[in-house]
Design an enzyme around this catalytic site. Structure first.
Site, PDB file in Angstrom:
ATOM      1  N   ASP A 292       0.736  -1.653   0.097  1.00 23.26           N
ATOM      2  CA  ASP A 292      -0.027  -0.065  -0.563  1.00 23.26           C
ATOM      3  C   ASP A 292       0.778   1.307  -0.234  1.00 23.26           C
ATOM      4  OD1 ASP A 292      -2.937   0.661   1.050  1.00 23.26           O
ATOM      5  OD2 ASP A 292      -1.420   2.504   1.091  1.00 23.26           O
ATOM      6  N   ILE A 293       0.394   2.432  -0.926  1.00 22.85           N
ATOM      7  CA  ILE A 293       1.754   3.359  -0.771  1.00 22.85           C
ATOM      8  C   ILE A 293       1.063   4.368   0.599  1.00 22.85           C
ATOM      9  CG2 ILE A 293      -0.643   4.810  -1.757  1.00 22.85           C
ATOM     10  CD1 ILE A 293       1.494   6.101  -4.512  1.00 22.85           C
TER      11      ILE A 293
ATOM     12  N   ASN B   7     -12.893  -3.332   2.139  1.00 22.91           N
ATOM     13  CA  ASN B   7     -13.854  -2.115   2.164  1.00 22.91           C
ATOM     14  C   ASN B   7     -14.919  -2.709   0.539  1.00 22.91           C
ATOM     15  OD1 ASN B   7     -12.399  -0.366   5.056  1.00 22.91           O
ATOM     16  ND2 ASN B   7     -10.903  -0.404   3.301  1.00 22.91           N
TER      17      ASN B   7
ATOM     18  N   GLU C 129     -12.844   3.406  -1.447  1.00 25.54           N
ATOM     19  CA  GLU C 129     -11.946   4.555  -2.101  1.00 25.54           C
ATOM     20  C   GLU C 129     -11.462   3.884  -3.886  1.00 25.54           C
ATOM     21  OE1 GLU C 129     -11.323   7.798  -1.672  1.00 25.54           O
ATOM     22  OE2 GLU C 129     -11.854   7.472   0.655  1.00 25.54           O
ATOM     23  N   VAL C 130     -11.450   3.031  -3.606  1.00 20.92           N
ATOM     24  CA  VAL C 130     -10.396   2.411  -5.246  1.00 20.92           C
ATOM     25  C   VAL C 130     -11.867   1.303  -5.794  1.00 20.92           C
ATOM     26  CG1 VAL C 130      -8.482   1.274  -6.561  1.00 20.92           C
ATOM     27  CG2 VAL C 130      -8.177   2.427  -4.314  1.00 20.92           C
TER      28      VAL C 130
ATOM     29  N   HIS D 288      -9.910  -5.179  -3.158  1.00 19.52           N
ATOM     30  CA  HIS D 288      -8.528  -5.489  -2.287  1.00 19.52           C
ATOM     31  C   HIS D 288      -9.000  -5.630  -1.450  1.00 19.52           C
ATOM     32  CE1 HIS D 288     -10.112  -1.028  -2.785  1.00 19.52           C
ATOM     33  NE2 HIS D 288      -8.825  -1.193  -1.794  1.00 19.52           N
TER      34      HIS D 288
ATOM     35  N   HIS E 120      -6.167  -5.254   1.876  1.00 22.31           N
ATOM     36  CA  HIS E 120      -5.726  -5.101   2.876  1.00 22.31           C
ATOM     37  C   HIS E 120      -5.018  -5.687   3.856  1.00 22.31           C
ATOM     38  CE1 HIS E 120      -6.638  -0.605   1.815  1.00 22.31           C
ATOM     39  NE2 HIS E 120      -8.138  -0.993   2.024  1.00 22.31           N
TER      40      HIS E 120
HETATM   41  P1  AMP Z   1      -9.881   1.318   0.574  1.00 23.80           P
HETATM   42  O1  AMP Z   1      -9.790   2.997   1.347  1.00 23.80           O
HETATM   43  O2  AMP Z   1     -10.253   0.271   1.071  1.00 23.80           O
HETATM   44  O3  AMP Z   1     -10.447   1.824  -0.760  1.00 23.80           O
HETATM   45  O4  AMP Z   1      -8.290   1.374   0.713  1.00 23.80           O
HETATM   46  C1  AMP Z   1      -7.708   1.976  -1.240  1.00 23.80           C
HETATM   47  C2  AMP Z   1      -5.937   2.488  -0.178  1.00 23.80           C
HETATM   48  O5  AMP Z   1      -5.793   1.806  -1.788  1.00 23.80           O
HETATM   49  C3  AMP Z   1      -5.742   2.824  -0.086  1.00 23.80           C
HETATM   50  O6  AMP Z   1      -5.083   2.215   1.487  1.00 23.80           O
HETATM   51  C4  AMP Z   1      -4.165   3.390  -1.042  1.00 23.80           C
HETATM   52  O7  AMP Z   1      -2.935   3.924   0.083  1.00 23.80           O
HETATM   53  C5  AMP Z   1      -3.758   2.758  -1.575  1.00 23.80           C
HETATM   54  N1  AMP Z   1      -3.785   3.110  -2.833  1.00 23.80           N
HETATM   55  C6  AMP Z   1      -4.076   3.993  -3.220  1.00 23.80           C
HETATM   56  N2  AMP Z   1      -3.339   4.139  -4.708  1.00 23.80           N
HETATM   57  C7  AMP Z   1      -2.195   3.821  -4.569  1.00 23.80           C
HETATM   58  C8  AMP Z   1      -1.341   3.000  -5.231  1.00 23.80           C
HETATM   59  N3  AMP Z   1      -0.408   3.744  -6.602  1.00 23.80           N
HETATM   60  N4  AMP Z   1      -0.050   1.993  -5.422  1.00 23.80           N
HETATM   61  C9  AMP Z   1      -0.406   1.102  -3.918  1.00 23.80           C
HETATM   62  N5  AMP Z   1      -1.407   1.668  -3.517  1.00 23.80           N
HETATM   63  C10 AMP Z   1      -2.457   2.559  -3.146  1.00 23.80           C
END
Ligand code: AMP
Length: 127
Positions: A39-40, A97, A105-106, A110, A112
């Site tokens: 995770d970034i 999530n 958010e994405v 995914h 975690h």
């Molecule tokens: P969520 O809130 O569960 O959708 O988590 C999205 C996660 O993606 C967050 O913890 C971000 O830090 C992570 N994230 C977003 N962009 C990147 C990226 N380019 N590389 C790695 N992790 C990312």
């Protein structure tokens, strides 16, 4: 902004771009069904994301539409990544999530994986 988990899959989301190699991510693990990378913005000493290679918005989308092979492959990959990262002895936490209330958010499924310290209460307290 959390996403609507019922939306159609957006092929331009950031994890789709990572899978296509358009955005860099350090590979931790890869097989036919899954890809794992750091995770970034880590929230624990070890914070790994595992994503399916297929185009699924959320756990709901994946568990509804993915094949048995994709589901088995992805679930086994999550366990393997944690094991190979040395997380089993002290323990770890999985989090997926989903949608607005989940804080997703994405819009590509995914999981975690958090480890490396005691991770505290399961959920933040309200108020
Ligand atoms: P969520 O809130 O569960 O959708 O988590 C999205 C996660 O993606 C967050 O913890 C971000 O830090 C992570 N994230 C977003 N962009 C990147 C990226 N380019 N590389 C790695 N992790 C990312």
């Amino acid at each position: 902004m959390p996403i609507d988990a019922t939306q159609p899959y957006d092929p331009d989301n950031i994890f789709a771009k990572i899978l296509r190699g358009e955005i860099p991510a350090k590979p931790i693990y890869e097989d036919a069904h899954a890809f794992a990378f750091p995770d970034i913005n880590p929230q624990a000493p070890q914070h790994i994301l595992v994503i399916p290679k297929g185009a699924y918005v959320s756990w709901d989308d994946f568990s509804t539409k993915a094949s048995d092979a994709e589901i088995a492959g992805f679930i086994r990959a999550v366990g393997l990544v944690a094991r190979e990262a040395g997380m089993v002895e002290d323990g770890y936490r999985l989090l997926a999530n989903v949608g607005q209330h989940g804080g997703q958010e994405v819009p590509h499924l995914h999981v975690h994986i958090f480890a490396g310290r005691p991770l505290g209460p399961m959920l933040a307290r309200q108020g």
